[in-house]
Design a protein around this motif. Sequence first.
Motif, short mmCIF file in Angstrom:
data_model
loop_
_atom_site.label_atom_id
_atom_site.label_comp_id
_atom_site.label_asym_id
_atom_site.label_seq_id
_atom_site.Cartn_x
_atom_site.Cartn_y
_atom_site.Cartn_z
N GLY A 146 0.82 -1.20 0.00
CA GLY A 146 0.00 0.00 0.00
C GLY A 146 0.86 1.25 0.00
N PHE A 147 0.23 2.35 -0.34
CA PHE A 147 0.92 3.64 -0.42
C PHE A 147 0.52 4.49 0.78
N HIS A 148 1.52 5.01 1.45
CA HIS A 148 1.33 5.88 2.62
C HIS A 148 2.03 7.20 2.30
N SER A 162 -2.30 0.75 -5.77
CA SER A 162 -3.61 1.39 -5.92
C SER A 162 -4.40 1.50 -4.61
N GLU A 163 -3.77 1.15 -3.48
CA GLU A 163 -4.44 1.24 -2.18
C GLU A 163 -3.50 1.91 -1.19
N GLY A 164 -4.09 2.57 -0.18
CA GLY A 164 -3.24 3.19 0.82
C GLY A 164 -4.01 4.01 1.83
N LYS A 224 -4.84 7.31 -10.01
CA LYS A 224 -5.26 5.93 -10.22
C LYS A 224 -5.26 5.07 -8.94
N MET A 225 -5.54 5.72 -7.84
CA MET A 225 -5.72 4.96 -6.59
C MET A 225 -7.15 4.44 -6.57
N ARG A 226 -7.36 3.25 -6.03
CA ARG A 226 -8.68 2.63 -6.06
C ARG A 226 -9.29 2.39 -4.68
N LYS A 227 -8.45 2.39 -3.62
CA LYS A 227 -8.99 2.16 -2.28
C LYS A 227 -8.23 3.01 -1.27
N ASP A 228 -9.00 3.73 -0.45
CA ASP A 228 -8.43 4.66 0.53
C ASP A 228 -8.89 4.27 1.93
N TYR A 229 -7.92 4.01 2.81
CA TYR A 229 -8.18 3.63 4.20
C TYR A 229 -7.90 4.78 5.16
N THR A 272 -12.78 3.02 2.69
CA THR A 272 -12.93 1.95 3.67
C THR A 272 -12.39 2.48 4.99
N ALA A 273 -13.20 2.43 6.02
CA ALA A 273 -12.77 2.94 7.32
C ALA A 273 -11.71 2.02 7.93
#
Length: 172
Positions: A16-18, A46-48, A68-73, A107-108
């Motif tokens: 993931g990307f931070h 694509s997530e982070g 182009k990120m698809r999911k963010d936490y 997503t929490a």
Amino acid sequence: MSDVVATIIDNGHLVGFHPGYATFNNSHEFAIQKSGLESVAGINVSEGRQHVIRYDCATTPRIWESNKMRKDYSLFYPDRIGFRNGSCHSFPTYDLVSRSVLKLQQTATAIAEFALLDDRYNNYGVDLALEICSQVIEQAKEFNGELVVLFHTHQLGRPQWNFYNKLLPKLL
């Protein structure tokens, strides 16, 4: 792809990307950092989660989407646990500027050890922290949702280590 990244992926995990502190409102800096990670890892990411919860509802999702990120936490509480967006399910982000739905899923992150154990916040004992987590775990199970746990490797002092040793079996 590097051997380390291949091992991570082969074990069922993702990279993931931070992004850094100044990226929440700076698309150029976000893109540079993401490109650097992808170059080193040899994969598309694509997530982070945003750094230190630095987030601007009008700007940050647009930056993620354009890169182009698809999911963010990113959505979580620094001083308590629970589903900051009110749900244990992912949902599409709404762009407040263009008034449109984005492909980016929110997503929490429901549990972070420092919110429970750190003396800057609640300074709970391990047993009380686990009891509080049990409620959130049960909610995710009841609604067949996702339960995201933020684990800081630099937080591995005795209480944190004890907490995770007892929490992980509850998650399985």
